[in-house]
Scaffold this motif. Structure first.
Motif, short mmCIF file in Angstrom:
data_model
loop_
_atom_site.label_atom_id
_atom_site.label_comp_id
_atom_site.label_asym_id
_atom_site.label_seq_id
_atom_site.Cartn_x
_atom_site.Cartn_y
_atom_site.Cartn_z
N GLU A 173 2.04 -2.18 3.44
CA GLU A 173 1.69 -1.14 4.41
C GLU A 173 1.08 0.07 3.74
OE1 GLU A 173 3.84 1.54 7.93
OE2 GLU A 173 4.94 -0.08 6.94
N LEU A 176 -2.62 -0.60 2.82
CA LEU A 176 -3.53 -0.48 3.95
C LEU A 176 -3.80 0.98 4.30
CD1 LEU A 176 -2.46 -3.32 6.41
CD2 LEU A 176 -4.68 -3.04 5.31
N LEU A 209 -6.88 -4.33 -1.32
CA LEU A 209 -7.23 -5.29 -0.29
C LEU A 209 -7.19 -6.72 -0.81
CD1 LEU A 209 -10.15 -3.32 1.38
CD2 LEU A 209 -7.85 -3.68 2.30
N LEU A 226 -9.93 -8.70 6.22
CA LEU A 226 -9.77 -8.01 4.94
C LEU A 226 -11.04 -8.12 4.11
CD1 LEU A 226 -6.13 -9.15 4.10
CD2 LEU A 226 -6.87 -6.79 4.48
#
Length: 330
Positions: A173, A176, A209, A226
């Protein structure tokens, strides 16, 4: 601290203080970041060295509670103060995974992917799978685990929230959430003319990523989503590499993009510039032609690049004629 040291000793980790640290013993709660130099030595009369972070010019960073593959390092650091230097002799059971950790750290120091060669299986499975780590000394240690000595010097200890996390230490998390911020930092650095620093930021964002993408099935909707976030970052990274004159890296990355996205104008344009720079004339002309076919509005820019290439070719031909004339006139 004495109790912690005794617990380590009882578990086969023996500490010898070489230089006392300063200040109170950090509480080392989860999220605490320790920056330290380490030297890994074989046990024995000669104490042959395996790894040395000082020789690589960059200290190690470890964040408590992140399940680092070598728990004995975190346990050792919990007994140390800032500025302290100590040696820890560790029984073999604590260093079974050291070859894998050392391979990743060596790869990072060499600018390679830290996960290079690793498959989607747990660390223990990798150890029992018979393959080379790419380093003979680590292969030997993997086949025949033995006690090791870690000479550790703590440079600083930072409390949770007082530092910016490196991508490798983030949760999924956090990765991102961090990518847009890292991307923005890279853009700002690029505008300031700090091209190498910008490239490092784009690389970090890509690494975040890529790490997430490795957990998805290739070709799945999440994997593709992604990948579409990675592509513009990779193109920005290639722009930096063009300015740093690292043309073959640009060729590799742009080709990888075009293998998946055949209509990516920016990838064709950057690859064309890289081809032109390394005298791949036909390939450069083909890429620039593809740019025009996909986006005719770019004709002025492409024309400028083609004229520049033609001018360089004329200069090169003139230089070659002079050079060859001198050879044949001898």
């Amino acid at each position: 601290m004495a109790q912690q040291v005794e617990q380590l000793r009882a578990d086969g980790v023996y500490k010898e203080v070489l230089r006392e640290g300063t200040g109170p013993l950090p509480d080392f709660r989860d999220g605490t970041k320790a920056t330290f130099h380490y030297r890994t030595l074989r046990c024995g009369d000669e104490e042959a060295p395996l790894d040395d972070s000082r020789a690589r010019g960059k200290p190690m960073e470890l964040i408590a509670g992140k399940k680092f593959k070598l728990p004995v390092w975190e346990a050792a650091l919990r007994t140390m103060r800032p500025g302290e230097r100590a040696r820890f002799r560790c029984d073999a059971k604590h260093v079974v995974l050291y070859p894998l950790v050392a391979k990743s750290l060596r790869n990072i120091a060499a600018g390679k992917d830290p996960l290079e060669g690793q498959r989607h299986c747990c660390s223990i499975a990798q150890l029992h799978d018979h393959y080379s780590l790419g380093y003979p000394d680590l292969d030997e240690l993997q086949k025949n685990p033995q006690p090791l000595i870690f000479d550790i010097e703590v440079l600083k200890v930072e409390a949770p929230g007082s530092y910016q996390q490196d991508p490798w230490a983030m949760t999924d998390e956090e990765k991102l959430q961090a990518v847009p911020l890292i991307h923005k930092e890279g853009n700002e650095l690029y505008r300031e003319g700090k091209v190498q620093e910008a490239a490092a930021k784009y690389y970090d964002a890509i690494a975040c990523l890529k790490n997430l993408q490795m957990k998805e099935q290739p070709g799945s909707p999440d994997w593709i989503e992604l990948d579409q976030k990675i592509t513009p970052l990779l193109l920005n990274y290639c722009q930096c590499k063009l300015q740093c004159e690292e043309y073959y890296e640009v060729l590799d990355h742009c080709s990888s993009i075009l293998n998946k996205y055949e209509d990516n104008v920016k990838a064709y344009f950057k690859r064309g510039k890289a081809h032109a720079a390394v005298w791949n004339v036909a390939e450069a002309q083909a890429d620039f032609a593809k740019v025009l076919a996909l986006d005719p509005s770019l004709r002025p820019v492409v024309t400028k690049e083609l004229r520049s290439l033609e001018s360089r070719l004329r200069e090169k031909d003139a230089e070659d004629k002079i050079r060859f004339k001198g050879i044949f006139s001898q």
